[in-house]
Design an enzyme around this catalytic site. Structure first.
Site, PDB file in Angstrom:
ATOM      1  N   ASP A   1       7.784   2.732   3.246  1.00  0.00           N
ATOM      2  CA  ASP A   1       7.365   1.611   4.084  1.00  0.00           C
ATOM      3  C   ASP A   1       8.317   1.640   5.277  1.00  0.00           C
ATOM      4  O   ASP A   1       9.444   1.156   5.193  1.00  0.00           O
ATOM      5  CB  ASP A   1       7.478   0.296   3.317  1.00  0.00           C
ATOM      6  CG  ASP A   1       7.112  -0.906   4.170  1.00  0.00           C
ATOM      7  OD1 ASP A   1       6.192  -0.789   5.006  1.00  0.00           O
ATOM      8  OD2 ASP A   1       7.756  -1.964   4.013  1.00  0.00           O
TER       9      ASP A   1
ATOM     10  N   GLU B   1       3.178   4.522   4.816  1.00  0.00           N
ATOM     11  CA  GLU B   1       2.302   3.488   5.353  1.00  0.00           C
ATOM     12  C   GLU B   1       2.112   3.749   6.841  1.00  0.00           C
ATOM     13  O   GLU B   1       3.081   3.878   7.583  1.00  0.00           O
ATOM     14  CB  GLU B   1       2.877   2.090   5.132  1.00  0.00           C
ATOM     15  CG  GLU B   1       1.898   1.010   5.556  1.00  0.00           C
ATOM     16  CD  GLU B   1       2.319  -0.364   5.122  1.00  0.00           C
ATOM     17  OE1 GLU B   1       1.994  -0.755   3.996  1.00  0.00           O
ATOM     18  OE2 GLU B   1       2.989  -1.042   5.918  1.00  0.00           O
TER      19      GLU B   1
ATOM     20  N   ASP C   1       9.956  -5.118   1.283  1.00  0.00           N
ATOM     21  CA  ASP C   1       9.886  -3.722   1.720  1.00  0.00           C
ATOM     22  C   ASP C   1       9.944  -2.762   0.527  1.00  0.00           C
ATOM     23  O   ASP C   1       9.324  -1.711   0.540  1.00  0.00           O
ATOM     24  CB  ASP C   1      11.032  -3.404   2.694  1.00  0.00           C
ATOM     25  CG  ASP C   1      11.099  -4.412   3.812  1.00  0.00           C
ATOM     26  OD1 ASP C   1      10.355  -4.256   4.793  1.00  0.00           O
ATOM     27  OD2 ASP C   1      11.878  -5.378   3.682  1.00  0.00           O
TER      28      ASP C   1
END
Length: 181
Positions: A7, A69, A142
């Site tokens: 992420d 991501e 996160d």
């Protein structure tokens, strides 16, 4: 298959390693963490630190693939720019390690883990905790997001990987058959 889920973020970059393959749809957490940098350092120093930490994770956990991501283009341009820089680091580290990077939009990640692409962070965290059989929810968000990105690829990417392998095998078979004529 071992997946490094990322992420990306310059202030907080979530990293997670998940293993799949112990049965259909089964996935297990290996490690999760968040690399933090402070705005008191230059952007270059922050990126260098993130690159070093990413290399440590790659060496320590030896993933088969990286799941990232995909950048969400929001209204805040500085955030988009620094997140893009971190995504670039991930691609660079993957290229140097001979790994493929598979990118998933936030909507794809949410849909694969929760069943809906409109899930909020609390729903994603709850489902990741449940899916991985964790005693506690991963914190901060996160970390949970990095796990969700890894799970997303473990569930969605395996099918794509198998289809690509089957297509490559069929191309090789047809080429061999053509050469034999």
């Amino acid at each position: 298959m071992r997946v490094l889920g990322v992420d990306p973020g310059l202030t907080r970059c979530g990293l997670a390693v998940v293993d799949s393959g112990s049965g259909p749809g089964r996935v297990a957490m290996v490690a999760v963490g968040v690399v933090r940098t402070t705005s008191a350092r230059t952007t270059g120093d922050r990126l260098a630190y993130l690159q070093d930490e990413l290399d440590v994770w790659l060496d320590r956990f030896d993933p088969d693939v990286i799941s990232l991501e995909r950048l969400y283009v929001a209204d805040h341009v500085p955030t988009v720019m620094t997140t893009a820089m971190v995504s670039g680091l991930v691609h660079l580290a993957a290229a140097r390690s001979g790994l493929e990077v598979h990118e998933y939009t936030p909507t794809e990640v949410k849909a694969s883990v929760t069943g809906t692409g409109r899930a909020d962070k609390a729903q994603v965290t709850s489902m990741v905790t449940r899916v991985l059989g964790l005693d506690q929810a991963p914190r901060p968000a996160d970390a949970a997001d990095a796990l969700a990105v890894g799970v997303c690829h473990a569930w969605r990417g395996v099918g794509a990987h198998r289809r690509a392998a089957a297509a490559a095998s069929e191309r090789a078979r047809l080429a061999a058959a053509g050469a034999a004529r």
